[in-house]
Scaffold this active site. Structure first.
Site: not given
Length: 575
Positions: A312, A149, A308, A310
């Site tokens: 999300d 993340s 970010d 990833d």
């Protein structure tokens, strides 16, 4: 038999021919340098597999992310998948721009193939939402997202999803954890070479049609698509993927909706796991959006949006009266929910069966807004695994109910039911729609927030996040929680305390969780929660102001929030 010391474990790793020469050399170098502190950190425990997966610094050793711990995690997952007795079990895989992400994704696919579980893997990096969408599209038993993340560059991780497309929940998560800790010999893990598995049909690339279906699906959830199509060019958007997976999908989603005046920060456009332009690729932090803000000022942009690695999470900044304003995750959620509900009501699309989901540490103003629109709101534990778990539960127990929106204060949002995790791609396109809607009314997003505050009441939220690293850090965080769990005073800073909720006891129908909630007579709330993925403890400060003008409410709330922040920081340092 006495347990092995960390040095003994390190020597075993360094001498085991199962591990690559490079892996053994890395550990041998630590032994030769007599770096006991680093040896302890890498070998004092197995890398923890939590309820959603694992996340750690990359490196060799049992307490680090590497191909061997990824193999172990995937073997544990496969055992649980195979226990479901599905005729043709499969697992979908996606990955972000982090160092080793693609390599670790392929390693996971090799273990799946070795266990007779078909692996579907994306040809290129893709966000969390597209992983969730692929699991649902392929009707797979599970999904894996290789990502850490928004953690710093030295991290990577492994996030596990179940057949509904949501992060894995009980009892499957605990079964996987038990499987993981039951694997004590890496050589027992089954694998099949990647190329061999592709030829055997046990590994397949995910077809482009899955991505196309996703883009069509999220486009269908636009509230005012015609307004965007006709006026999208009037909003100058500055976007940054912060070297992550968001460039292609977010650009596509904005273009599909009609936003043609989009400018990407060139220095941050290319995927790069070193994240060279930021200290940490977290759009929650203003520093991560600095280059985008600089570009906004240069070009005269209307809004900055960042995602970010990833993709999300969504961060937002705007410029009003010569000052840059970074919206909080709560403020973004307030704007999105109010926009959706007010426009749905005007169009006659609210009928009493609609619902919203949020975490307990997210602003209570959302509860107020939802209830005033006659929309049911559910509160869950922190994390979209619990939020989407509630969605899945309602899908089964109350199919007549219709999902509208889900959010948590840490900059995660979901405005559709096609995936089961926070979705930064649709969040970016929806935020552009919200900003355009208000711009066409001659308002900026701060104007819109003030209008909401005037109607529904003022709420201010602040987050205190304290980092405590390593073994000593874990002990420190445990002491802090114990001290506040045993708190016996009736007041804090003159605020009368009416209740302390200990969520570790499994209250309010929620699973047990290491969370404390402090509730005050004047409506203020403070939550304490150790992070499940990072070496930190978080304090969520929520101030409610009901008296005076909006200007006075803001001033008073800021004073109280600062006092609370100082108090909890000082108390933590003393623990």
């Amino acid at each position: 038999m006495a347990s092995k010391t960390t040095l003994e474990k390190a020597k075993e790793w360094a001498q085991n021919s199962y591990f690559s020469p490079e892996s053994r050399a890395e550990i041998s170098a630590l032994i030769e340098a007599n770096n006991q502190k680093e040896i302890d950190e890498r070998f004092y425990k197995d890398l923890e597999f939590g309820t959603g997966g694992m996340r750690s610094i990359r490196g060799q050793g049992i307490n680090r992310i590497n191909i061997y711990t990824i193999r172990k995690a995937t073997q544990a997952l496969c055992l649980e998948v195979l226990a479901q007795k599905s005729a043709n079990p499969s697992i979908c895989i996606s990955y972000d721009s982090r160092i080793w992400s693609f390599e670790l994704a392929k390693v996971a696919a090799e273990v799946m193939a070795g266990n007779g579980v078909k692996a579907y893997i994306y040809k290129h990096l893709n966000p969390v939402a597209l992983l969730s969408f692929a699991v649902r599209s392929h009707k797979s038993m599970a999904g894996v997202m290789v990502t850490a993340s928004h953690n710093p560059p030295e991290y990577n991780g492994y996030k596990v999803f179940w057949s509904d497309g949501a992060q894995v929940t009980p009892p499957n998560d605990q079964n996987i954890i038990n499987n993981y800790y039951g694997i004590t010999d890496f050589t027992t893990i089954k694998t099949m070479g990647f190329d061999e598995a592709v030829k055997a049909g046990m590994i397949s690339w995910i077809d482009d049609s899955v991505e196309e279906s996703y883009y069509k699906a999220i486009l269908s959830k636009s509230i005012n698509p015609q307004i965007c199509k006709d006026n999208g060019g009037k909003l100058k958007v500055i976007y940054t993927p912060i070297h992550g997976a968001g460039l292609v999908p977010c650009s596509r989603a904005l273009a599909d909706l009609g936003f043609t005046n989009v400018h990407v920060v060139p220095e941050q456009a290319k995927p790069d796991g070193n994240f060279p332009t930021v200290k940490s690729p977290n759009p929650e932090n203003p520093s991560a959006l600095k280059m985008a803000v600089d570009l906004m000022e240069k070009l005269g942009g209307d809004i900055v949006m960042g995602s970010d690695p990833d993709t999300d999470r969504l961060g937002v900044a705007i410029k009003v009266d010569g000052k840059i304003h970074y919206l909080t995750g709560n403020q973004i959620g307030i704007l999105k929910l109010h926009y959706m509900l007010s426009e749905m009501k005007q169009k006659g699309n609210l009928d009493g069966e609609n619902y919203v989901v949020k975490s307990v540490v997210t602003t209570p103003l959302l509860d107020t807004i939802a209830k005033k629109f006659g929309v049911e709101i559910y509160n869950t534990l922190t994390g979209f695994k619990w939020i989407c778990g509630k969605m899945n539960e309602l899908e089964k127990t109350a199919p007549q109910k219709r999902f509208v929106f889900a959010t948590e204060e840490s900059f995660g949002y979901l405005c559709h039911n096609f995936a089961r995790d926070k979705d930064g791609v649709s969040s970016v396109s929806q935020m552009a729609e919200v900003a355009l809607f208000y711009k066409l009314k001659g308002m900026n997003l701060l104007d819109a927030l003030d209008k909401i505050y005037e109607e529904f009441g003022f709420s201010r939220e602040d987050l205190l996040s304290l980092d405590y690293f390593g073994i000593e850090g874990q002990e420190k965080i445990s002491r802090i929680m114990t001290n506040f769990r045993n708190f016996s005073d009736n007041t804090i800073l003159g605020h009368k305390l009416v209740q302390i909720k200990d969520y570790s006891k499994g209250i309010e129908g929620l699973p047990k969780s290491n969370v404390l909630g402090f509730f005050f007579e004047n409506g203020n709330q403070v939550y304490l929660r150790p992070s499940g993925t990072e070496p930190k403890i978080k304090f969520y400060i929520m101030i409610q102001e009901r008296e005076g003008t909006l200007s006075n409410k803001k001033i008073n709330a800021e004073i109280k929030a600062t006092q609370f922040l100082d108090y909890f920081k000082a108390a933590s340092e003393r623990a």
